[in-house]
Design a protein around this motif. Structure first.
Motif, short mmCIF file in Angstrom:
data_model
loop_
_atom_site.label_atom_id
_atom_site.label_comp_id
_atom_site.label_asym_id
_atom_site.label_seq_id
_atom_site.Cartn_x
_atom_site.Cartn_y
_atom_site.Cartn_z
N VAL A 1 43.18 57.17 47.94
CA VAL A 1 42.93 55.92 47.22
C VAL A 1 44.24 55.21 46.90
CG1 VAL A 1 42.11 55.00 45.02
CG2 VAL A 1 40.70 56.62 46.28
N ALA A 2 45.30 55.97 46.65
CA ALA A 2 46.60 55.36 46.36
C ALA A 2 47.09 54.50 47.52
CB ALA A 2 47.63 56.44 46.05
N ALA A 3 46.70 54.86 48.73
CA ALA A 3 47.08 54.06 49.90
C ALA A 3 46.41 52.70 49.89
CB ALA A 3 46.73 54.81 51.19
N VAL A 4 45.26 52.62 49.24
CA VAL A 4 44.50 51.37 49.18
C VAL A 4 44.96 50.52 48.00
CG1 VAL A 4 42.19 50.37 49.01
CG2 VAL A 4 42.53 52.56 50.19
N THR A 5 45.30 51.18 46.89
CA THR A 5 45.59 50.45 45.65
C THR A 5 47.08 50.44 45.32
OG1 THR A 5 45.29 52.45 44.31
CG2 THR A 5 43.34 51.10 44.74
N ALA A 6 47.93 50.76 46.29
CA ALA A 6 49.36 50.93 46.05
C ALA A 6 49.99 49.80 45.27
CB ALA A 6 50.08 51.11 47.39
N GLU A 7 50.62 50.15 44.15
CA GLU A 7 51.35 49.20 43.31
C GLU A 7 50.52 48.01 42.83
OE1 GLU A 7 53.51 50.28 46.27
OE2 GLU A 7 53.72 51.86 44.80
N ARG A 8 49.21 48.10 42.91
CA ARG A 8 48.37 46.98 42.48
C ARG A 8 48.61 46.65 41.01
NH1 ARG A 8 42.28 47.90 43.62
NH2 ARG A 8 42.69 46.86 45.60
N ILE B 1 43.95 39.64 38.12
CA ILE B 1 43.12 40.80 38.48
C ILE B 1 42.19 40.47 39.63
CG2 ILE B 1 41.21 42.23 37.63
CD1 ILE B 1 42.70 42.21 34.88
N VAL B 2 41.53 39.33 39.57
CA VAL B 2 40.63 38.95 40.66
C VAL B 2 41.38 38.82 41.97
CG1 VAL B 2 39.17 37.09 41.55
CG2 VAL B 2 38.90 37.87 39.19
N GLU B 3 42.55 38.21 41.93
CA GLU B 3 43.33 38.05 43.16
C GLU B 3 43.70 39.39 43.78
OE1 GLU B 3 47.57 36.16 44.76
OE2 GLU B 3 47.02 35.99 42.66
N GLN B 4 44.14 40.33 42.97
CA GLN B 4 44.60 41.60 43.52
C GLN B 4 43.45 42.53 43.92
OE1 GLN B 4 47.61 42.49 44.40
NE2 GLN B 4 48.40 40.50 43.76
N TYR B 5 42.31 42.39 43.26
CA TYR B 5 41.18 43.26 43.60
C TYR B 5 40.28 42.70 44.69
CZ TYR B 5 41.62 47.03 40.22
OH TYR B 5 42.04 48.15 39.55
N THR B 6 40.50 41.46 45.08
CA THR B 6 39.63 40.87 46.10
C THR B 6 40.42 40.36 47.29
OG1 THR B 6 39.67 38.74 44.94
CG2 THR B 6 37.86 40.24 44.44
N GLU B 7 41.61 40.95 47.52
CA GLU B 7 42.33 40.64 48.75
C GLU B 7 41.48 41.09 49.92
OE1 GLU B 7 45.71 43.16 47.90
OE2 GLU B 7 46.97 41.39 47.77
N PRO B 8 41.69 40.52 51.10
CA PRO B 8 40.93 40.98 52.26
C PRO B 8 41.11 42.48 52.46
CG PRO B 8 42.11 38.96 52.78
CD PRO B 8 42.59 39.38 51.42
N ASP B 9 40.01 43.19 52.48
CA ASP B 9 40.06 44.64 52.64
C ASP B 9 39.78 45.03 54.08
OD1 ASP B 9 38.62 44.80 49.47
OD2 ASP B 9 40.51 45.78 49.96
N ASP B 10 40.41 46.10 54.51
CA ASP B 10 40.11 46.67 55.80
C ASP B 10 38.70 47.27 55.73
OD1 ASP B 10 39.96 49.09 57.70
OD2 ASP B 10 41.69 48.00 58.45
#
Length: 215
Positions: free
Chosen positions: A64-71, A96-105
């Motif tokens: 999960v850290a690979a997905v949320t790194a330094e968020r 918060i919305v910007e960082q949690y809703t970036e385009p996800d793989d």
């Protein structure tokens, strides 16, 4: 000389953390998270299992850290950088919305949603927002409200984010033919903003306190 050694040591630690989380995600995508051992991740990153345990407490945490790194650091920085006249509530919600809703793989999101342990680890990452946000909030308020107020506000923001993520990733009420897959429900930006809106009165009150003491 000591400062330089300390800087190099921190750079090496950061590089090790990055190598471990990237190896964890790569192996999880290739073999499935349930088939990945801590020893496998450590070997792929070129470190010992003992070193691994200095950085992560489980394979799920590393993946999960690979997905949320330094968020959390990016969110705190975005809040601190907003103009002082902006509402604290707006600054927090936008960051918060910007960082949690970036385009996800898509493959990574699927990996998390289909594995209960990864879902739980993903939800737990909301708690890491608390300390960086407390510093950013205290900075914006000029510490006039006191560090305790900043910490309380940051803790409630982290709890609101976790509640929104939980709602977004909640398992279906009835068994279905998805093989354990949880399909994210609703709009994550809307859920985050709705959860954070409940905190707006407290955040606005902190803003007003700062205005009174600096006006």
């Amino acid at each position: 000389m000591t400062t330089r050694r300390t800087g190099l040591r921190e750079q090496k630690k950061q590089a090790t953390r990055v190598a471990l989380r990237e190896a964890a995600l790569r192996l999880a995508l290739q073999y499935g998270p349930e088939n990945v051992r801590v020893d496998d991740i450590a070997e792929a990153a070129g470190v010992s299992p003992r070193t691994y345990n200095n950085y992560f407490s489980s394979r799920e945490q590393a993946i999960v850290a690979a997905v949320t790194a330094e968020r959390e650091e990016r969110i705190a920085a975005a809040v601190a950088d907003r103009p002082a006249h902006d509402r604290l509530a707006d600054a927090l919600a936008d960051a918060i919305v910007e960082q949690y809703t970036e385009p996800d793989d898509h493959d990574v999101l699927l990996l998390i949603t289909e594995n209960p342990s990864l879902r739980d680890a993903f939800l737990d990452t909301a708690a890491t927002l608390e300390h960086p946000l407390a510093d950013a909030i205290a900075q914006r308020l000029g510490d006039t409200a006191g560090t305790l107020t900043a910490r309380v506000l940051a803790a409630t923001v982290a709890a609101a984010v976790r509640a929104a993520l939980h709602q977004w990733l909640q398992p279906p009420a009835a068994p279905c033919a998805t093989g354990g897959l949880v399909v994210p429900s609703g709009s994550l930006p809307d859920l985050l903003r709705s959860a954070l809106a409940a905190l707006a009165p407290a955040l606005d009150a902190a803003d007003k306190l700062q205005d009174v003491q600096t006006g």
